[in-house]
Design a protein around this motif. Structure first.
Motif, PDB file in Angstrom:
ATOM      1  N   ARG A 186     -55.707   8.959 -11.957  1.00 31.22           N
ATOM      2  CA  ARG A 186     -56.847  10.031 -12.647  1.00 31.22           C
ATOM      3  C   ARG A 186     -57.869   8.976 -12.859  1.00 31.22           C
ATOM      4  O   ARG A 186     -57.754   7.620 -13.187  1.00 31.22           O
ATOM      5  N   ASN A 187     -59.001   9.368 -12.859  1.00 34.87           N
ATOM      6  CA  ASN A 187     -60.423   8.836 -12.853  1.00 34.87           C
ATOM      7  C   ASN A 187     -60.575   8.638 -14.376  1.00 34.87           C
ATOM      8  O   ASN A 187     -61.350   9.347 -14.889  1.00 34.87           O
ATOM      9  N   PHE A 188     -60.012   7.665 -15.083  1.00 37.43           N
ATOM     10  CA  PHE A 188     -60.254   7.719 -16.655  1.00 37.43           C
ATOM     11  C   PHE A 188     -61.576   7.063 -16.835  1.00 37.43           C
ATOM     12  O   PHE A 188     -62.151   7.269 -17.966  1.00 37.43           O
ATOM     13  N   CYS A 189     -61.949   6.073 -16.030  1.00 38.65           N
ATOM     14  CA  CYS A 189     -63.293   5.180 -16.331  1.00 38.65           C
ATOM     15  C   CYS A 189     -64.238   5.375 -15.220  1.00 38.65           C
ATOM     16  O   CYS A 189     -63.808   5.616 -14.117  1.00 38.65           O
ATOM     17  N   ASP A 190     -65.369   5.016 -15.434  1.00 37.91           N
ATOM     18  CA  ASP A 190     -66.340   4.681 -14.694  1.00 37.91           C
ATOM     19  C   ASP A 190     -66.411   3.794 -13.617  1.00 37.91           C
ATOM     20  O   ASP A 190     -65.295   2.747 -14.055  1.00 37.91           O
ATOM     21  N   THR A 191     -66.969   3.363 -12.573  1.00 41.26           N
ATOM     22  CA  THR A 191     -66.844   2.216 -11.876  1.00 41.26           C
ATOM     23  C   THR A 191     -67.194   1.008 -12.481  1.00 41.26           C
ATOM     24  O   THR A 191     -66.366  -0.112 -12.370  1.00 41.26           O
ATOM     25  N   ALA A 192     -67.794   0.729 -13.459  1.00 38.03           N
ATOM     26  CA  ALA A 192     -67.870  -0.469 -14.348  1.00 38.03           C
ATOM     27  C   ALA A 192     -66.773  -0.810 -15.104  1.00 38.03           C
ATOM     28  O   ALA A 192     -66.539  -1.782 -15.610  1.00 38.03           O
ATOM     29  N   ALA A 193     -65.754   0.229 -15.050  1.00 38.43           N
ATOM     30  CA  ALA A 193     -64.655   0.080 -16.110  1.00 38.43           C
ATOM     31  C   ALA A 193     -63.447   0.211 -15.304  1.00 38.43           C
ATOM     32  O   ALA A 193     -62.353   0.283 -16.071  1.00 38.43           O
ATOM     33  N   VAL A 194     -63.392   0.143 -14.152  1.00 41.44           N
ATOM     34  CA  VAL A 194     -62.133   0.389 -13.202  1.00 41.44           C
ATOM     35  C   VAL A 194     -61.249  -0.767 -13.716  1.00 41.44           C
ATOM     36  O   VAL A 194     -61.548  -1.962 -13.613  1.00 41.44           O
ATOM     37  N   GLY A 195     -59.885  -0.358 -13.825  1.00 39.71           N
ATOM     38  CA  GLY A 195     -58.941  -1.485 -14.106  1.00 39.71           C
ATOM     39  C   GLY A 195     -58.696  -1.779 -15.370  1.00 39.71           C
ATOM     40  O   GLY A 195     -57.702  -2.379 -15.842  1.00 39.71           O
ATOM     41  N   VAL A 196     -59.643  -1.171 -16.433  1.00 39.11           N
ATOM     42  CA  VAL A 196     -59.289  -1.507 -17.986  1.00 39.11           C
ATOM     43  C   VAL A 196     -58.230  -0.659 -18.692  1.00 39.11           C
ATOM     44  O   VAL A 196     -58.130  -0.908 -19.746  1.00 39.11           O
ATOM     45  N   SER A 197     -58.065   0.576 -17.926  1.00 33.26           N
ATOM     46  CA  SER A 197     -56.997   1.251 -18.839  1.00 33.26           C
ATOM     47  C   SER A 197     -55.846   1.489 -17.993  1.00 33.26           C
ATOM     48  O   SER A 197     -55.255   2.738 -17.823  1.00 33.26           O
ATOM     49  N   SER A 198     -55.182   0.460 -17.230  1.00 32.72           N
ATOM     50  CA  SER A 198     -54.163   0.818 -16.389  1.00 32.72           C
ATOM     51  C   SER A 198     -52.906   1.284 -17.105  1.00 32.72           C
ATOM     52  O   SER A 198     -52.303   1.969 -16.725  1.00 32.72           O
ATOM     53  N   SER A 199     -52.867   0.684 -18.501  1.00 29.90           N
ATOM     54  CA  SER A 199     -51.627   1.213 -19.259  1.00 29.90           C
ATOM     55  C   SER A 199     -51.585   2.757 -19.566  1.00 29.90           C
ATOM     56  O   SER A 199     -50.552   3.411 -19.382  1.00 29.90           O
ATOM     57  N   ILE A 200     -52.817   3.159 -19.597  1.00 23.71           N
ATOM     58  CA  ILE A 200     -52.983   4.465 -19.909  1.00 23.71           C
ATOM     59  C   ILE A 200     -52.605   5.483 -18.709  1.00 23.71           C
ATOM     60  O   ILE A 200     -52.009   6.241 -18.607  1.00 23.71           O
ATOM     61  N   GLU A 201     -52.962   5.062 -17.484  1.00 20.50           N
ATOM     62  CA  GLU A 201     -52.842   5.592 -16.196  1.00 20.50           C
ATOM     63  C   GLU A 201     -51.338   5.558 -15.843  1.00 20.50           C
ATOM     64  O   GLU A 201     -50.778   6.494 -15.485  1.00 20.50           O
ATOM     65  N   ARG A 202     -50.665   4.393 -16.335  1.00 20.52           N
ATOM     66  CA  ARG A 202     -49.211   4.710 -15.801  1.00 20.52           C
ATOM     67  C   ARG A 202     -48.512   5.635 -16.475  1.00 20.52           C
ATOM     68  O   ARG A 202     -47.659   6.301 -16.125  1.00 20.52           O
ATOM     69  N   GLY A 203     -48.929   6.032 -17.913  1.00 19.78           N
ATOM     70  CA  GLY A 203     -48.454   6.902 -18.623  1.00 19.78           C
ATOM     71  C   GLY A 203     -48.703   8.484 -17.780  1.00 19.78           C
ATOM     72  O   GLY A 203     -47.678   9.298 -17.888  1.00 19.78           O
ATOM     73  N   THR A 204     -49.804   8.485 -17.331  1.00 17.06           N
ATOM     74  CA  THR A 204     -50.074   9.631 -16.409  1.00 17.06           C
ATOM     75  C   THR A 204     -48.871   9.712 -15.234  1.00 17.06           C
ATOM     76  O   THR A 204     -48.416  10.864 -14.742  1.00 17.06           O
ATOM     77  N   ASP A 205     -48.855   8.629 -14.618  1.00 19.95           N
ATOM     78  CA  ASP A 205     -47.996   8.637 -13.349  1.00 19.95           C
ATOM     79  C   ASP A 205     -46.545   8.987 -13.781  1.00 19.95           C
ATOM     80  O   ASP A 205     -45.840   9.491 -13.124  1.00 19.95           O
TER      81      ASP A 205
ATOM     82  N   ILE B 128     -61.486   3.497 -29.954  1.00 18.92           N
ATOM     83  CA  ILE B 128     -60.955   3.968 -28.910  1.00 18.92           C
ATOM     84  C   ILE B 128     -61.597   3.396 -27.619  1.00 18.92           C
ATOM     85  O   ILE B 128     -60.997   2.860 -26.650  1.00 18.92           O
ATOM     86  N   ALA B 129     -63.030   3.161 -27.689  1.00 12.38           N
ATOM     87  CA  ALA B 129     -63.653   2.586 -26.639  1.00 12.38           C
ATOM     88  C   ALA B 129     -63.337   1.225 -26.399  1.00 12.38           C
ATOM     89  O   ALA B 129     -63.279   0.635 -25.307  1.00 12.38           O
ATOM     90  N   GLU B 130     -63.294   0.387 -27.651  1.00  8.49           N
ATOM     91  CA  GLU B 130     -63.027  -1.011 -27.446  1.00  8.49           C
ATOM     92  C   GLU B 130     -61.783  -1.233 -26.958  1.00  8.49           C
ATOM     93  O   GLU B 130     -61.388  -2.012 -26.308  1.00  8.49           O
ATOM     94  N   GLY B 131     -60.467  -0.358 -27.550  1.00  7.78           N
ATOM     95  CA  GLY B 131     -59.305  -0.507 -26.895  1.00  7.78           C
ATOM     96  C   GLY B 131     -59.410  -0.140 -25.297  1.00  7.78           C
ATOM     97  O   GLY B 131     -58.499  -1.024 -24.660  1.00  7.78           O
ATOM     98  N   LEU B 132     -59.838   0.711 -24.854  1.00 13.69           N
ATOM     99  CA  LEU B 132     -59.902   1.083 -23.437  1.00 13.69           C
ATOM    100  C   LEU B 132     -60.498   0.013 -22.611  1.00 13.69           C
ATOM    101  O   LEU B 132     -60.191  -0.452 -21.650  1.00 13.69           O
ATOM    102  N   SER B 133     -61.539  -0.676 -23.098  1.00 11.51           N
ATOM    103  CA  SER B 133     -62.228  -1.776 -22.594  1.00 11.51           C
ATOM    104  C   SER B 133     -61.423  -2.953 -22.187  1.00 11.51           C
ATOM    105  O   SER B 133     -61.613  -3.871 -21.531  1.00 11.51           O
ATOM    106  N   VAL B 134     -60.040  -3.017 -23.007  1.00 11.21           N
ATOM    107  CA  VAL B 134     -59.305  -4.333 -22.837  1.00 11.21           C
ATOM    108  C   VAL B 134     -57.957  -3.635 -22.326  1.00 11.21           C
ATOM    109  O   VAL B 134     -56.919  -4.431 -22.380  1.00 11.21           O
TER     110      VAL B 134
END
Length: 530
Positions: free
Chosen positions: A27-46, A447-453
């Protein structure tokens, strides 16, 4: 045995297919500048997609339970930041007004339910894009405030110019604040779904043993297939990343984080088992809209033996009354005729209970202290003014009991509280909703700070960071307001003199006066000298 191996091979091939790149599209959780910063969240979706736990329609990153002012403000805050605007948000509230736009007639009688928003809250509304909608509807700025005691011994007047500002605050009807936030949310490019229902329960997480039992019934306890065990692990991982929410309309949704914005009687807080401390005040508050002969630009508050009465401008020749008194008195004032109620209000705001505050012996001591310390050199001694005389009560009179409540914890894993769900305060300074908006702003930023890392948004360590920040600010304000309530509930000579001294200090000692104003406006975090 052969049949078992065939079934196992089929299961493996199905699992491999599910894990393919086409099936597990991120899923597209973040914009281009933030690609890859929320991989743990994306895994939950998978994981959820793999095991068939839910589908994307009913799967959300955040479920906000409660679509009132604070819940909508939190959603708007999420929609206004690059990282969080990519999240999928669910708002759960049975109020039908959330599903439609509303237009308010500025010429109608103002509603009796209002909030006094501070400049800090106004800045937050501007940041999230909601203030422009408030400006198009009814609201009233005030640049002065007068507070005095019924004994006539002391008073203080605050002016926005004392801190170089144009206003001290703005009085806005609650329905205007909520509608403005909803309009902003409806116009935002944001993944949001409103569920017109109530939260009924969230079940305990699925137990692995249930899947194990089901497999054992079919194949025997000693013949559980590798595919079944794998699926059990997938289910367990997925369940650790999602909360399952059952709604009153029989729908079920899943979310990585549940935000309780459902008020003082929070169902989320109850289900999550978050304990509270508090007490009921021996007071109730009457609120209503009144009319006077001329426009009002000052917020007035007088402390009476049974509690404070406030007169707040709401625009044109209307003001809002918030009158605190004993419960039996509130019942009496609510049922009396309009003419009698108007007389009672004027009596409470003017000469009733005591004379107008005048200069007295304390002025000399304050002046000496100021001259010795230099703290009052710039102070302006503004004379006491009489509030406008009320001519009519133009709305329904509403009464509600007052209490103080504070949650021991604002957060547990995947659950967090904001606004009245976490704390309620005495309304004597109109700070309750401002504390809630502060919660909404802070939680969205954390939450935004958490997503960034790449932190999981439901992780307890992240939510506790929000709790530490807001608990310190909220407890401080609660203690101050509770102290005021108790101090002004005592009508005793020595206590009255001490209160008068406090009023005069706040009036004549310039740094103290500026500090009080800045703190009340939300522009200073702590009530200490700057």
């Amino acid at each position: 045995m052969l049949m078992f191996r065939v079934k196992r091979d089929v299961a493996k091939r199905a699992l491999n297919t599910m894990c393919s790149s086409n099936y597990l599209r991120r899923r597209n959780f973040c914009d281009t500048a933030a690609v890859g910063v929320s991989s743990s969240i994306e895994r939950g979706t998978d994981y959820a997609e793999k095991v068939g736990m839910t589908n994307k329609v009913n799967q959300h990153d955040i479920a906000i339970v409660g679509g009132g002012m604070v819940g909508l403000a939190f959603a708007c805050a999420l929609s206004s930041m690059p990282l969080t605007k990519q999240l999928s948000i669910a708002i759960i509230d049975s109020n039908p007004a959330l599903s439609s736009r509303q237009c308010f007639n500025k010429n109608a009688i103002p509603d009796s339910r209002v909030s006094t928003v501070t400049p800090s809250t106004i800045s937050f509304f501007k940041e999230v894009g909601a203030w422009e909608h408030v400006e198009q509807q009814r609201h009233a700025f005030f640049n002065q405030m007068q507070v005095w005691d019924h004994t006539g011994l002391g008073y203080t007047r605050y002016n926005a110019r004392d801190v170089g500002k144009d206003c001290l605050g703005c009085v806005v009807e609650n329905k205007v604040l909520a509608n403005s936030l909803l309009l902003r949310l409806q116009n935002a490019d944001f993944q949001k779904t409103i569920y017109s229902a109530r939260l009924t329960q969230w079940p305990s997480r699925h137990k692995v043993s249930s899947a194990r039992n089901a497999a054992g019934q079919e194949h025997g306890k000693d013949n559980i297939s590798g595919a079944s065990l794998t699926k059990e692990k997938e289910v367990k991982k997925c369940n650790n990343r999602f909360v399952k929410l059952d709604l009153s309309d029989s729908k079920t949704i899943h979310a990585k984080l549940v935000v309780g914005a459902d008020g003082a009687k929070s169902h989320v807080r109850e289900i999550a088992g978050l304990k509270t401390t508090g007490w009921k005040y021996p007071q109730s508050a009457i609120i209503c809209t009144v009319e006077h002969a001329m426009e009002n630009h000052c917020a007035w508050q007088r402390f009476l033996p049974s509690g404070p009465i406030a007169l707040l401008p709401i625009g044109d020749n209307f003001s809002n009354i918030v009158w605190t008194m004993r419960p039996e008195e509130s019942a009496e004032h609510k049922s009396m005729s309009s003419d009698d109620f108007v007389k009672a209000v004027n009596h409470a705001l003017d000469y009733g209970h005591g004379r107008h505050p005048q200069s007295n012996f304390l002025d000399g001591y304050i002046d000496k202290f100021s001259s010795l310390t230099g703290l009052g050199a710039e102070s302006v001694k503004e004379p006491f003014q009489v509030p406008p005389r009320i001519t009519n009560v133009v709305s329904e009179r509403m009464a509600f009991p007052l209490s103080l409540m504070h949650a021991h914890d604002y957060a547990s894993k995947r659950v967090v509280l904001v606004g009245d769900a976490a704390h309620t305060v005495h309304p004597l300074a109109g700070q309750g909703v401002n504390l809630g908006f502060g919660d909404a702003s802070t939680l969205a930023k954390i939450i935004a700070e958490g997503l960034s890392v790449g932190t999981d948004i439901g992780e307890l360590s992240l939510l506790k960071k929000y709790e530490r920040d807001r608990k310190a600010a909220n407890v401080t304000m609660m203690a101050i307001l509770d102290g005021f309530q108790k101090a002004f509930s005592v009508d005793l000579g020595p206590i009255n003199v001490l209160r008068a001294a406090a009023f005069h200090g706040a009036q004549y000692i310039t740094p103290l006066k500026r500090n009080i104003i800045s703190y009340a406006m939300g522009e200073q975090k702590w009530p200490l000298f700057a």
